[in-house]
Write a protein that holds these residues in place. Structure first.
Motif, PDB file in Angstrom:
ATOM      1  N   PHE A 251     -21.608  15.590 -20.726  1.00 31.97           N
ATOM      2  CA  PHE A 251     -20.987  14.481 -21.454  1.00 31.97           C
ATOM      3  C   PHE A 251     -20.068  13.694 -20.519  1.00 31.97           C
ATOM      4  CE2 PHE A 251     -22.112  15.654 -25.844  1.00 31.97           C
ATOM      5  CZ  PHE A 251     -22.586  16.937 -25.633  1.00 31.97           C
ATOM      6  N   CYS A 252     -20.053  12.383 -20.707  1.00 31.55           N
ATOM      7  CA  CYS A 252     -19.229  11.548 -19.834  1.00 31.55           C
ATOM      8  C   CYS A 252     -18.741  10.319 -20.620  1.00 31.55           C
ATOM      9  CB  CYS A 252     -20.014  11.119 -18.598  1.00 31.55           C
ATOM     10  SG  CYS A 252     -21.616  10.379 -18.983  1.00 31.55           S
ATOM     11  N   ARG A 253     -17.886   9.499 -19.955  1.00 34.77           N
ATOM     12  CA  ARG A 253     -17.372   8.289 -20.624  1.00 34.77           C
ATOM     13  C   ARG A 253     -17.880   7.026 -19.919  1.00 34.77           C
ATOM     14  NH1 ARG A 253     -12.047   9.209 -23.164  1.00 34.77           N
ATOM     15  NH2 ARG A 253     -11.486   7.074 -22.717  1.00 34.77           N
TER      16      ARG A 253
ATOM     17  N   ASP B 191      -9.496  20.853 -16.026  1.00 37.52           N
ATOM     18  CA  ASP B 191      -8.834  19.651 -16.514  1.00 37.52           C
ATOM     19  C   ASP B 191      -9.813  18.831 -17.335  1.00 37.52           C
ATOM     20  OD1 ASP B 191      -7.032  19.233 -13.416  1.00 37.52           O
ATOM     21  OD2 ASP B 191      -6.387  20.123 -15.305  1.00 37.52           O
ATOM     22  N   SER B 192      -9.322  18.205 -18.391  1.00 32.37           N
ATOM     23  CA  SER B 192     -10.165  17.324 -19.204  1.00 32.37           C
ATOM     24  C   SER B 192      -9.617  15.907 -19.104  1.00 32.37           C
ATOM     25  CB  SER B 192     -10.139  17.786 -20.668  1.00 32.37           C
ATOM     26  OG  SER B 192     -10.833  16.861 -21.480  1.00 32.37           O
ATOM     27  N   ALA B 193     -10.377  15.029 -18.460  1.00 35.67           N
ATOM     28  CA  ALA B 193      -9.913  13.646 -18.247  1.00 35.67           C
ATOM     29  C   ALA B 193     -10.440  12.743 -19.350  1.00 35.67           C
ATOM     30  CB  ALA B 193     -10.392  13.145 -16.887  1.00 35.67           C
ATOM     31  N   GLY B 194     -10.084  13.064 -20.582  1.00 33.84           N
ATOM     32  CA  GLY B 194     -10.586  12.278 -21.706  1.00 33.84           C
ATOM     33  C   GLY B 194      -9.496  11.412 -22.305  1.00 33.84           C
TER      34      GLY B 194
ATOM     35  N   PRO C 172     -14.861  18.048 -29.323  1.00 38.91           N
ATOM     36  CA  PRO C 172     -14.649  18.899 -28.147  1.00 38.91           C
ATOM     37  C   PRO C 172     -14.811  18.147 -26.829  1.00 38.91           C
ATOM     38  CG  PRO C 172     -16.698  19.480 -29.275  1.00 38.91           C
ATOM     39  CD  PRO C 172     -16.045  18.445 -30.102  1.00 38.91           C
ATOM     40  N   THR C 173     -15.358  16.919 -26.865  1.00 44.19           N
ATOM     41  CA  THR C 173     -15.593  16.168 -25.625  1.00 44.19           C
ATOM     42  C   THR C 173     -14.374  15.365 -25.189  1.00 44.19           C
ATOM     43  OG1 THR C 173     -16.364  14.102 -26.633  1.00 44.19           O
ATOM     44  CG2 THR C 173     -17.982  15.870 -26.408  1.00 44.19           C
ATOM     45  N   ASN C 174     -13.354  15.288 -26.060  1.00 41.95           N
ATOM     46  CA  ASN C 174     -12.141  14.539 -25.727  1.00 41.95           C
ATOM     47  C   ASN C 174     -12.436  13.068 -25.454  1.00 41.95           C
ATOM     48  OD1 ASN C 174      -9.417  14.081 -25.289  1.00 41.95           O
ATOM     49  ND2 ASN C 174      -9.326  15.103 -23.307  1.00 41.95           N
ATOM     50  N   GLY C 175     -13.283  12.459 -26.317  1.00 42.21           N
ATOM     51  CA  GLY C 175     -13.458  11.015 -26.266  1.00 42.21           C
ATOM     52  C   GLY C 175     -14.670  10.512 -25.495  1.00 42.21           C
TER      53      GLY C 175
ATOM     54  N   ALA D 169      -5.421  16.793 -21.154  1.00 42.20           N
ATOM     55  CA  ALA D 169      -5.583  18.121 -21.735  1.00 42.20           C
ATOM     56  C   ALA D 169      -6.274  19.054 -20.763  1.00 42.20           C
ATOM     57  CB  ALA D 169      -6.402  18.022 -23.022  1.00 42.20           C
ATOM     58  N   TYR D 170      -6.170  20.335 -21.080  1.00 41.23           N
ATOM     59  CA  TYR D 170      -6.956  21.355 -20.399  1.00 41.23           C
ATOM     60  C   TYR D 170      -8.134  21.688 -21.308  1.00 41.23           C
ATOM     61  CZ  TYR D 170      -2.827  22.146 -17.443  1.00 41.23           C
ATOM     62  OH  TYR D 170      -1.771  21.992 -16.582  1.00 41.23           O
ATOM     63  N   LEU D 171      -9.300  21.836 -20.708  1.00 40.20           N
ATOM     64  CA  LEU D 171     -10.484  22.256 -21.453  1.00 40.20           C
ATOM     65  C   LEU D 171     -10.700  23.736 -21.175  1.00 40.20           C
ATOM     66  CD1 LEU D 171     -13.109  21.761 -23.066  1.00 40.20           C
ATOM     67  CD2 LEU D 171     -14.195  21.107 -20.919  1.00 40.20           C
ATOM     68  N   LEU D 172     -10.694  24.530 -22.229  1.00 37.62           N
ATOM     69  CA  LEU D 172     -10.925  25.966 -22.095  1.00 37.62           C
ATOM     70  C   LEU D 172     -12.292  26.274 -22.703  1.00 37.62           C
ATOM     71  CD1 LEU D 172      -7.653  25.471 -22.730  1.00 37.62           C
ATOM     72  CD2 LEU D 172      -7.665  27.929 -22.398  1.00 37.62           C
TER      73      LEU D 172
END
Lengths: 418, 208
Positions: B206-208, A225-228, B174-177, A232-235
């Motif tokens: 990487f983190c937020r 899981d991508s909590a951004g 690729p880090t989604n923010g 989304a899912y992170l592959l």
């Protein structure tokens, strides 16, 4: 006795030399560090000044082409503010040593003029004055860029300028124009930064996300899981990294660790390959822009339904010169793509064209949907030239107002939009 | 005795010599390979093995002598520029180039995805209300990047870092923010280490 004294003296001298050496080394290290900090501070100020001057040039180019009074005032206010900021950045430099006095004077002059014109009627000299400012800002940008290049190449150090020389700003030689720093790759390619998608889609599981990614690239993925910003899912693969949306299973982002092979395909072949990938995301996708950098081409795609192109849904496909998929960026498409009520223009293309600035030479035009401040507008898009500058201008297809405009700059890798 | 004194003096001289920027004997890596390739292109034959040994040093000295530079065997900014390996690409935007320099300084040993991720962090910071509003202000923000403090930001980026910077500018993230990253092997900041990790690329979390 004599021997003992001799050895003691030598020993003492040796210790003193070593101590002096360490002291000198640490002092030199401190001096180097201080110089580095000063250099960074000057570099930051010069970058800010350069960025501001480029924005001023860009806004002046748009002011030249704008016919709408409200938009003119908005641009004047922006230029006045940016020029003030530019002057502040210059004050962070060793002004006298760098020879930036003329740039400072110009920044103050343009700030004052634009602020004044906000309160006055624009007379017959206004257009010519703006053109003159534009030409001067272009020259200033070229010279500032030359200075930045010299500093990047190590030929000059800002920290040394307090002792000798200057950057030669505003020398009398003509320089080629460099483009401004805020560059968008194609019209409307930067998206509107929504936090939730406009379209409601059902959730998908990890297996579906995996299947989506594997349609585009063969790799061994682990799915998490991508909590951004986006659910989304992170592959994570051995040669790529993919994000797939949890809602709808749409590929948001794909980055590939690939290297360029020896083959070089033609632009048409690369566009065909890119279109095949694009149509896996959106069946109606057509190319609206392309830009080359490094060993690859980025194609911007947008859905075209009937005669209308939907710019808010733009997404990107990157293909290397040998035809390999290098990347996909479709976060914008995921956020903005939704079912829209069909609209018909009330202003014809010819009527819209008549509203352009006199002297603007149209090359191509099309009907499109554009998004400004999260409001979508049906518009006529006109690509053309004015005063030796290329622009794209958008006239509302409903009420004929000029909605926005972009300046198009040609570089040796393609065209760029500002 | 004379030999002993000479040795002491030599140590003092060596301790006082500082090579700040530039590559010198003993260095290894991609930048050395680039230097060696450039030397070959200029007719100074060396093995392209990524190791800055005596052969490379001698070639650099010969190049420096032939081109009116201080023949010290150290490939500093002027030597690199003369070899054509530190010149800015002719059509590179300054912000993209600055971004590429930071990526090179921070992540030159990482994969391409890792490089794009670091560039995306900087772009995300520009967009964030908690950080300055331009690339240069984010990069030069005091304490933000070690490579600015130690001068590595002034090294010339390679082609891959420039491409990574261009990709990040074009929206690839690729880090989604994410807004922060660190090397878990070397980081000591407890606040950073307490944040949940959202993305990993090579040596960086990487983190937020």
């Amino acid at each position: 006795m004599k021997k003992t004294f001799y050895f003691l003296t030598c020993g003492l001298l040796a210790v003193l030399c070593i101590a002096l050496g360490f002291f000198g080394f640490s002092k030199q290290a401190d001096a180097v560090k201080a110089e580095s900090l000063l250099e960074n501070s000057y570099s930051s100020s010069l970058s800010s000044c350069a960025s501001a001057m480029r924005t001023i040039e860009c806004d002046l180019s748009k002011l030249m082409i704008t016919t709408d009074a409200e938009k003119q005032n908005l641009l004047l206010a922006t230029i006045a503010q940016t020029a003030y900021g530019c002057a502040e950045s210059i004050s962070g430099l060793p002004v006298i040593a760098t020879g930036m006095q003329d740039v400072l004077k110009f920044a103050n002059q343009i700030s004052a003029y634009c602020a004044l014109m906000l309160k006055r009627e624009k007379d017959e000299n206004f257009d010519n004055q703006i053109i003159e400012f534009f030409q001067t800002s272009a020259k200033a940008n070229a010279l500032i860029s030359e200075a930045e290049n010299s500093i990047s190449a190590g030929k000059l150090s800002l920290a040394d300028l307090s002792n000798n020389g200057n950057l030669g700003i505003f020398s009398t030689e003509e320089q080629p124009i460099e483009y401004p720093s805020v560059i968008f790759d194609g019209p409307f390619s930067d998206g509107q930064s929504y936090t939730t998608p406009l379209s409601d889609r059902p959730y998908v599981d990890k297996q579906t996300a995996l299947g989506c990614a594997k349609k585009f690239i063969v790799d061994e993925f682990s799915v998490t899981d991508s909590a951004g910003d986006v659910e989304a899912y992170l592959l994570t693969g051995t040669k790529s990294s993919v994000l797939v949306s949890k809602k709808g299973g749409i590929l948001l982002s794909l980055v590939v660790n690939n290297r360029q092979g020896d083959t070089v395909l033609s632009d048409d072949e690369l566009q065909q390959i890119a279109t095949e990938y694009a149509r896996m995301i959106c069946e109606d996708a057509v190319v609206v822009w392309q830009e080359q950098y490094g060993n690859s081409i980025v194609f911007n795609f947008a859905p075209k339904v009937g005669e209308c192109t939907y710019y808010p849904d733009v997404f990107k496909v990157k293909i290397s010169f040998d035809g390999q998929l290098c990347g996909i960026e479709a976060r914008n498409f995921y956020m903005e793509n939704h079912v829209r009520k069909p609209q018909s223009p009330t202003i014809s293309q010819n009527e819209a064209q008549a509203m352009l600035k006199s002297g603007f030479e149209v090359e191509t035009s099309r009907l499109c949907i554009i998004s400004i401040d999260r409001q979508e507008h049906l518009a006529w898009e006109f690509f053309g030239n004015y005063n030796d500058n290329a622009y794209s201008i958008y006239i509302s297809a409903i009420d004929g107002k000029q909605l926005t405009e972009f300046r198009i700059i040609s570089t040796d890798t393609g065209k760029m939009v500002v | 005795m004379k030999k002993f004194i000479a040795f002491i003096i030599l140590c003092v001289i060596l301790l006082n010599s500082v090579s700040v920027l530039g590559i010198s004997q003993g260095a290894r890596g991609e930048m050395v390979e680039k230097l060696q390739t450039a030397l070959n292109q200029h007719g100074y034959n060396v093995s392209v093995d990524g190791i800055y040994g005596q052969q490379t040093t001698n070639a650099v000295k010969r190049f420096q002598q032939d081109n009116g530079l201080a023949a010290d065997g150290i490939a500093g900014p002027l030597t690199q520029s003369a070899l054509g390996i530190s010149a800015k690409p002719s059509n590179a935007d300054t912000d993209v180039y600055l971004l590429a320099r930071c990526v090179y300084a921070e992540a030159r040993g990482e994969s391409y995805v890792g490089k794009v991720a670091v560039a995306a962090i900087i772009i995300n910071r520009v967009a964030s209300p908690n950080f300055p509003n331009s690339i240069s202000e984010v990069i030069y923000q005091p304490g933000a990047f070690d490579s600015v403090s130690d001068g590595q930001i002034n090294l010339s980026p390679d082609e891959e870092c420039i491409r990574a910077a261009n990709d990040a500018f074009s929206g690839w993230d690729p880090t989604n923010g994410c807004l922060y990253y660190y090397n878990p092997a070397t980081a000591t900041n407890k606040w950073m280490l307490s944040k949940p990790i959202l993305f990993v690329a090579g040596n960086h979390s990487f983190c937020r």
